[in-house]
Design a protein around this motif. Structure first.
Motif, PDB file in Angstrom:
ATOM      1  N   LEU A 192      -8.437   0.873  -2.555  1.00 53.80           N
ATOM      2  CA  LEU A 192      -8.468   0.793  -1.093  1.00 53.80           C
ATOM      3  C   LEU A 192      -9.166  -0.486  -0.625  1.00 53.80           C
ATOM      4  O   LEU A 192      -8.740  -1.114   0.339  1.00 53.80           O
ATOM      5  CB  LEU A 192      -9.176   2.017  -0.522  1.00 53.80           C
ATOM      6  CG  LEU A 192      -8.441   3.352  -0.705  1.00 53.80           C
ATOM      7  CD1 LEU A 192      -9.352   4.502  -0.316  1.00 53.80           C
ATOM      8  CD2 LEU A 192      -7.175   3.388   0.117  1.00 53.80           C
ATOM      9  N   SER A 483      -8.949   1.439  10.855  1.00 58.90           N
ATOM     10  CA  SER A 483      -8.235   2.271   9.882  1.00 58.90           C
ATOM     11  C   SER A 483      -9.138   3.369   9.360  1.00 58.90           C
ATOM     12  O   SER A 483     -10.371   3.263   9.404  1.00 58.90           O
ATOM     13  CB  SER A 483      -7.714   1.431   8.710  1.00 58.90           C
ATOM     14  OG  SER A 483      -8.790   0.899   7.954  1.00 58.90           O
ATOM     15  N   ASP A 485      -9.316   6.031   5.889  1.00 55.65           N
ATOM     16  CA  ASP A 485      -8.803   6.499   4.611  1.00 55.65           C
ATOM     17  C   ASP A 485      -9.216   7.957   4.443  1.00 55.65           C
ATOM     18  O   ASP A 485     -10.409   8.267   4.379  1.00 55.65           O
ATOM     19  CB  ASP A 485      -9.372   5.679   3.448  1.00 55.65           C
ATOM     20  CG  ASP A 485      -8.998   4.214   3.541  1.00 55.65           C
ATOM     21  OD1 ASP A 485      -7.876   3.935   3.987  1.00 55.65           O
ATOM     22  OD2 ASP A 485      -9.822   3.355   3.168  1.00 55.65           O
ATOM     23  N   ARG A 500      -4.059   6.130   3.886  1.00 57.44           N
ATOM     24  CA  ARG A 500      -4.606   5.143   4.816  1.00 57.44           C
ATOM     25  C   ARG A 500      -3.851   5.219   6.128  1.00 57.44           C
ATOM     26  O   ARG A 500      -2.626   5.065   6.167  1.00 57.44           O
ATOM     27  CB  ARG A 500      -4.516   3.742   4.236  1.00 57.44           C
ATOM     28  CG  ARG A 500      -4.785   2.640   5.262  1.00 57.44           C
ATOM     29  CD  ARG A 500      -5.236   1.371   4.608  1.00 57.44           C
ATOM     30  NE  ARG A 500      -6.547   1.542   4.017  1.00 57.44           N
ATOM     31  CZ  ARG A 500      -7.083   0.678   3.148  1.00 57.44           C
ATOM     32  NH1 ARG A 500      -6.414  -0.376   2.770  1.00 57.44           N
ATOM     33  NH2 ARG A 500      -8.295   0.884   2.655  1.00 57.44           N
TER      34      ARG A 500
END
Length: 526
Positions: A192, A483, A485, A500
């Protein structure tokens, strides 16, 4: 006069038979179509096309035992690419941003995927045709004789054409939606980090470049260091499951952790003694609020061990009192926390008549309304508008976001919540509610039935340029959530997945929506 309905019923039967054969033949044909093998600059790739309830593109790398999945189009097929061998030198060049090689690799993969889809559709169409001919031969009483063949082919052609046009439109939009990454344990955060690394942004292409370059960095062992970012982890609902704390700490690393309540089952002294020192050792800083299963004595024990415990008035001190200010700073983010209305303040947290839900009150509706009024009044009365608000009960968090949106308050705000043990992200304009699930896998009684759930939130610095696709000025003069996750780890095998969600792409054409990853599906390679 009696109307003869037999011709109508016969045609209904023919149409239904045509639909069944078109669907069954298509599924069978897709499964019979063999994968397409192609050589790319990155290595040998096999591409397979299979039936799916939703259009997906999936890549799996067995050499590293991880993969990527994204919603791309609405056609009911899944395009799966598997990297069978790698060209390590080429991968290193890809990770370093060789745009010519990236363009070549993308063209090769697109060409192979197109060939695989055409091959699969041809197999599906031929299978449907053969089944229609076979059914026509078997159905001796069929009249007109070739009606089933004609109807079935017409249904197949119209359906394939409509789905093809829709898929083409979706692909031309260029967005990979809600990308989900699969890996083992701590590898998920490394992947990530690399996928989010701004050095992987493509100057010529779209998300494809970022994904390929992050794959290249991992598989090519480029050893890149990820630049610092404004990131915090968020979770809730440990429910006294101390077994997950050590692996959770390894996952969080040195980042701050926001924990939105339900540390224990009842909040007794035994739980407090066991959990407090372990929870305090997670991450660089732990910020917590209480949940409906917690007690004031448990929260005080957390505070004495170094956890920043927040309530309406401010931070809980060693003496058990909340001291202002009610809004604190955590890695540049302004954070406030709402103490749960069901936090137990007595001397016996285990007493059987202790209320833990609204249903335990004579008038649940009135009780919830009182909580809502307290929450809204508290938020409106904060001396400084926070960037992040922590509210344990998801129902209250959703209500607050919706009420703020309804009354015209659409300034950026992130609400961290929990309670329902489900991972989801809800967007109300620029107000986003994040529920990372249960960090305790539902507690000791839920272990094995639930995954360890955690969310990682990434914020653009105050005054930063808007992300791709975002509205100008969305970041404003305060940090903006870019964003999230949603990470889920299977407690026993260690298999991990992370979806995500790019906040500005959550609701194409909508202002309110929910993203809830499907954790029932196995990861590629399982």
């Amino acid at each position: 006069m009696v109307t003869d309905r037999r011709p109508i019923l016969r045609w209904v039967a023919i149409v239904l038979a045509g639909i069944v054969i078109a669907i069954g033949g298509s599924v069978l044909g897709l499964r019979l179509s063999s994968p397409v093998l192609t050589e790319t600059a990155a290595g040998r790739v096999s591409i397979d096309v299979t039936p799916s309830t939703s259009g997906e593109v999936e890549a799996f790398i067995p050499l590293a035992d991880w993969g990527v999945r994204s919603d791309v189009f609405t056609a009911p097929i899944k395009v799966r690419a598997e990297l069978e061998s790698i060209n390590r030198a080429a991968l290193l060049r890809l990770s370093e941003g060789d745009t010519a090689l990236l363009s070549t690799t993308e063209d090769q993969l697109k060409s192979a995927a197109r060939e695989a889809v055409i091959r699969a559709v041809a197999w599906a169409g031929c299978t449907v045709l053969l089944l229609l001919i076979l059914a026509t031969v078997i159905w001796r009483g069929l009249t007109p004789r070739w009606s089933l063949l004609a109807v079935g082919l017409l249904i197949t052609l119209v359906t394939y054409g409509a789905l093809g046009l829709r898929a083409r439109s979706d692909l031309e939009s260029g967005a990979l939606n809600n990308t989900t990454y699969f890996a083992q344990g701590q590898e998920i955060t490394r992947i990530l980090d690399l996928a989010e690394d701004p050095r992987f942004e493509s100057g010529y292409g779209s998300e494809f470049s970022s994904i390929v370059r992050s794959i290249g960095a991992v598989l090519g062992e480029a050893g890149l260091d990820v630049p610092e970012a404004t990131e915090v982890f968020a979770g809730s609902d440990l429910h006294a499951n101390a077994l997950v704390i050590d692996p959770l700490a390894r996952m969080v690393g040195d980042d701050p952790l926001l924990l939105a309540g339900d540390f224990g089952q009842r909040g007794g002294q035994a739980e407090a003694s066991l959990l407090a020192p372990k929870v305090a050792a997670i991450g660089s800083r732990v910020v917590a609020i209480s949940g409906n299963h917690d007690s004031h004595s448990l929260m005080q024990r957390l505070a004495r061990n170094g956890v920043t415990v927040l309530g309406q008035e401010g931070r809980l001190d060693d003496a058990g009192k909340y001291e202002p200010p009610p809004v604190i700073t955590v890695d540049g983010l302004k954070v406030a926390g709402f103490r749960d209305p069901l936090e137990y303040g007595g001397k016996d947290p285990g007493r059987p008549d202790r209320p833990v839900t609204a249903e335990d009150f004579p008038d649940p509706v009135a009780e919830v309304q009182r909580w809502r009024e307290e929450l809204l009044g508290w938020f409106k009365g904060l001396p400084v508008r926070p960037d992040v608000v922590m509210v344990h009960q998801d129902g209250l968090a959703q209500w607050l976001a919706g009420e703020l949106r309804r009354t015209g308050d659409d300034l950026p705000l992130t609400v961290v919540t929990g309670h329902d043990h489900r991972q989801h992200i809800d967007r109300y304009g620029r107000i986003v509610v994040v529920d990372g699930g249960s960090i305790g896998a539902g507690g000791v009684f839920g272990a094995g039935a639930e995954s360890v759930g955690l969310a990682r939130l990434r914020f653009a610095p105050a005054g930063a340029q808007p992300t791709r696709g975002s509205r100008a000025g969305a970041a404003g003069s305060r940090p903006a959530l870019t964003s999230v996750d949603l990470i889920a780890v299977e407690p026993f095998s260690g298999a991990a997945r992370a979806t995500r969600v790019i906040v500005d792409r959550m609701c194409p054409g909508e202002e309110t929506c929910r993203v809830e990853p499907d954790q029932s599906e196995p990861a590629p390679g399982e």
